[in-house]
Design an enzyme around this catalytic site. Sequence first.
Site, PDB file in Angstrom:
ATOM      1  N   GLU A 171      34.180  34.158  49.516  1.00 46.03           N
ATOM      2  CA  GLU A 171      35.363  33.638  48.829  1.00 46.03           C
ATOM      3  C   GLU A 171      35.387  32.112  48.862  1.00 46.03           C
ATOM      4  O   GLU A 171      35.795  31.468  47.908  1.00 46.03           O
ATOM      5  CB  GLU A 171      36.644  34.178  49.482  1.00 46.03           C
ATOM      6  CG  GLU A 171      36.806  35.680  49.396  1.00 46.03           C
ATOM      7  CD  GLU A 171      36.974  36.174  47.978  1.00 46.03           C
ATOM      8  OE1 GLU A 171      36.009  36.049  47.196  1.00 46.03           O
ATOM      9  OE2 GLU A 171      38.041  36.686  47.645  1.00 46.03           O
ATOM     10  N   THR A 208      39.798  30.771  39.900  1.00 46.25           N
ATOM     11  CA  THR A 208      40.672  30.726  41.078  1.00 46.25           C
ATOM     12  C   THR A 208      40.828  29.288  41.566  1.00 46.25           C
ATOM     13  O   THR A 208      41.927  28.862  41.931  1.00 46.25           O
ATOM     14  CB  THR A 208      40.115  31.633  42.198  1.00 46.25           C
ATOM     15  OG1 THR A 208      40.068  32.962  41.692  1.00 46.25           O
ATOM     16  CG2 THR A 208      40.980  31.607  43.439  1.00 46.25           C
TER      17      THR A 208
HETATM   18  N1  HSE Z   1      45.308  34.435  47.143  1.00 43.39           N
HETATM   19  C1  HSE Z   1      44.300  34.005  46.218  1.00 43.39           C
HETATM   20  C2  HSE Z   1      44.956  33.131  45.170  1.00 43.39           C
HETATM   21  C3  HSE Z   1      43.677  35.220  45.581  1.00 43.39           C
HETATM   22  O1  HSE Z   1      45.975  33.563  44.633  1.00 43.39           O
HETATM   23  O2  HSE Z   1      44.464  32.037  44.892  1.00 43.39           O
HETATM   24  C4  HSE Z   1      42.622  34.898  44.574  1.00 43.39           C
HETATM   25  O3  HSE Z   1      42.131  36.139  44.043  1.00 43.39           O
END
Ligand code: HSE
Length: 307
Positions: free
Chosen positions: A128, A181
């Site tokens: 991630e 993201t």
């Molecule tokens: N919590 C993260 C965001 C998840 O909202 O940026 C990304 O899939």
Amino acid sequence: MNEIKIFSPGTVANVACGFDVMGFALDSPGDEMIVRRINERVIKIVKAEGFNLPLDANKNVAGVALLSMLNEVKDEVGFEIEIFKKIKPGSGIGSSAASSAGAVVAANKLLGDPFSKTDLARFAMEGERLASGTAHADNVAPAIFGGFTLVRSYQPLDIISIDTPDELFATVIHPQIEVKTSDAREILKRNVLLKDAIRQWGNVGGLVAGLMKSDYDLISRSLEDAIVEPIRSILIPAFQEVKLKSKEAGALGGGISGSGPSVFMLSRGQETGERVKMVMAEIYDKVGIEYDIHLSKVNKEGVKIIS
Ligand code: HSE
């Protein structure tokens, strides 16, 4: 056993009020992977089908997750991976998490299960970090643990499994636009107002209690995001209409799936989920945006061994 084939589920992170801490796993869509144990301290991505993914292990989320695991393994061992990707990258349904979680769960099995699920989440979070610039765990945790999860703390990492009410269905629509993201995180404000924080932690507590008590009304009341959604929703076409009409069709509530552009709605029962699916599809048909849409039970198992 030297080779394993797994299914790794898509996941919905944040679940409205729980930015970076809440998430749940889906029955579909999901990726498949074959992971092979080799006698060489190296990670080789030998195949990536479905989408154009880097084969260099240092640039591939599954590769990076496995390299981080290998740092804590003493044996002369490595892995070859074949990835059959079904979850589109940038969809908001945990595409990168499915790859990194699937890889570490499979490799752990091939090593004889030396690591805990929390350890595996810690390794998968490195994927991630590569994908989004932040090692958030709210997709990898439900992919590994199954069901709903809460990241109570990042340091130290403390992941809690939350009960999943049996009749809960998720409808997820993925409009075919890409939201990175990293971009969706960049636009967020660094500070929150105390009054918004109070609403938010009230809702997170309410959501957890609602899930544990199978109190669908409480779940519904708690699916509210006072902090992130007002900013990110501008990136998603027809977001407010999708939310409003889905609720009119009987949905308990929902919001942006992860960092978007997918939108999720939770419903009690499959029939309501089907109605919500129709309503969501009609809106995007009208707006003229192509989409994928999925109706799925909440997946209580997480990454599953196929063979
Ligand atoms: N919590 C993260 C965001 C998840 O909202 O940026 C990304 O899939």
